[in-house]
Design a protein around this motif. Structure first.
Motif, PDB file in Angstrom:
ATOM      1  N   LYS A  18      -0.792   3.723   5.953  1.00  0.00           N
ATOM      2  CA  LYS A  18      -1.458   4.660   5.042  1.00  0.00           C
ATOM      3  C   LYS A  18      -0.989   4.442   3.598  1.00  0.00           C
ATOM      4  O   LYS A  18      -0.430   5.339   2.966  1.00  0.00           O
ATOM      5  N   PRO A  19      -1.229   3.259   3.024  1.00  0.00           N
ATOM      6  CA  PRO A  19      -0.740   2.991   1.664  1.00  0.00           C
ATOM      7  C   PRO A  19      -1.375   3.896   0.607  1.00  0.00           C
ATOM      8  O   PRO A  19      -0.795   4.088  -0.457  1.00  0.00           O
ATOM      9  N   THR A  20      -2.533   4.490   0.911  1.00  0.00           N
ATOM     10  CA  THR A  20      -3.160   5.360  -0.081  1.00  0.00           C
ATOM     11  C   THR A  20      -2.361   6.637  -0.323  1.00  0.00           C
ATOM     12  O   THR A  20      -2.568   7.309  -1.329  1.00  0.00           O
ATOM     13  N   GLN A  21      -1.446   6.969   0.576  1.00  0.00           N
ATOM     14  CA  GLN A  21      -0.592   8.130   0.355  1.00  0.00           C
ATOM     15  C   GLN A  21       0.383   7.871  -0.801  1.00  0.00           C
ATOM     16  O   GLN A  21       0.989   8.791  -1.317  1.00  0.00           O
ATOM     17  N   GLU A  26       1.914   1.733  -5.153  1.00  0.00           N
ATOM     18  CA  GLU A  26       1.352   0.509  -4.577  1.00  0.00           C
ATOM     19  C   GLU A  26       0.667  -0.308  -5.661  1.00  0.00           C
ATOM     20  O   GLU A  26       0.813  -1.524  -5.720  1.00  0.00           O
ATOM     21  N   ARG A  27      -0.085   0.347  -6.530  1.00  0.00           N
ATOM     22  CA  ARG A  27      -0.771  -0.339  -7.622  1.00  0.00           C
ATOM     23  C   ARG A  27       0.245  -0.936  -8.594  1.00  0.00           C
ATOM     24  O   ARG A  27       0.117  -2.069  -9.038  1.00  0.00           O
ATOM     25  N   PHE A  28       1.264  -0.144  -8.942  1.00  0.00           N
ATOM     26  CA  PHE A  28       2.304  -0.646  -9.837  1.00  0.00           C
ATOM     27  C   PHE A  28       3.008  -1.851  -9.224  1.00  0.00           C
ATOM     28  O   PHE A  28       3.225  -2.865  -9.897  1.00  0.00           O
ATOM     29  N   ASP A  29       3.377  -1.743  -7.961  1.00  0.00           N
ATOM     30  CA  ASP A  29       4.066  -2.859  -7.286  1.00  0.00           C
ATOM     31  C   ASP A  29       3.239  -4.135  -7.342  1.00  0.00           C
ATOM     32  O   ASP A  29       3.760  -5.212  -7.634  1.00  0.00           O
ATOM     33  N   LEU A  30       1.943  -4.018  -7.071  1.00  0.00           N
ATOM     34  CA  LEU A  30       1.068  -5.188  -7.096  1.00  0.00           C
ATOM     35  C   LEU A  30       1.015  -5.795  -8.501  1.00  0.00           C
ATOM     36  O   LEU A  30       1.156  -7.007  -8.673  1.00  0.00           O
ATOM     37  N   THR A  31       0.830  -4.957  -9.499  1.00  0.00           N
ATOM     38  CA  THR A  31       0.746  -5.437 -10.878  1.00  0.00           C
ATOM     39  C   THR A  31       2.046  -6.094 -11.312  1.00  0.00           C
ATOM     40  O   THR A  31       2.053  -7.197 -11.863  1.00  0.00           O
ATOM     41  N   PHE A  32       3.163  -5.438 -11.057  1.00  0.00           N
ATOM     42  CA  PHE A  32       4.463  -5.981 -11.458  1.00  0.00           C
ATOM     43  C   PHE A  32       4.764  -7.285 -10.717  1.00  0.00           C
ATOM     44  O   PHE A  32       5.210  -8.260 -11.317  1.00  0.00           O
ATOM     45  N   ARG A  33       4.501  -7.302  -9.428  1.00  0.00           N
ATOM     46  CA  ARG A  33       4.756  -8.504  -8.634  1.00  0.00           C
ATOM     47  C   ARG A  33       3.918  -9.671  -9.152  1.00  0.00           C
ATOM     48  O   ARG A  33       4.412 -10.782  -9.346  1.00  0.00           O
ATOM     49  N   THR A  34       2.631  -9.425  -9.405  1.00  0.00           N
ATOM     50  CA  THR A  34       1.721 -10.475  -9.855  1.00  0.00           C
ATOM     51  C   THR A  34       2.071 -10.971 -11.252  1.00  0.00           C
ATOM     52  O   THR A  34       2.102 -12.170 -11.506  1.00  0.00           O
TER      53      THR A  34
END
Length: 112
Positions: A18-21, A26-34
């Protein structure tokens, strides 16, 4: 005893699958990782810290944000400081425009 317990931090875990919780992180992690971790060959923690610091400054002060009408947060903050309480109430209360359209209207009105 864990750091969280020692500092009185209560952990709340999201449900598996349930990542939408936890969508914001999750969005920050993706942006920072990328944009930082995957974009560079980093050799030590000091290099990670340097790139992370530069990214944070760019993200918070220079980069346009869609949610802010495609302007950087620093400019958004300055514009909001210039808007009177009455104008700000009109922005928040009117049903005729969506928030970004209203904000853009007041930005244009203030001479940007």
């Amino acid at each position: 005893m864990s750091w969280a317990e020692e500092n009185g931090v209560k952990l709340h875990h999201i449900q598996p699958g349930k990542p939408t919780q936890n969508a914001y992180i999750e969005r920050f992690d993706l942006t920072f990782r990328t944009e930082v971790l995957d974009a560079y060959m980093l050799h030590d923690l000091d290099e990670v810290r340097d790139h992370a610091w530069e990214w944070i400054i760019n993200y918070n002060e220079k980069r346009p944000h869609d949610a802010l009408g495609k302007i950087p947060p620093t400019i958004y903050r300055k514009k909001m400081e210039q808007i009177s309480t009455l104008e700000l109430s009109a922005i928040r209360g009117s049903l005729q425009f969506n928030y970004i359209e209203k904000f853009n209207y007041y930005i244009m009105k203030s001479g940007s």
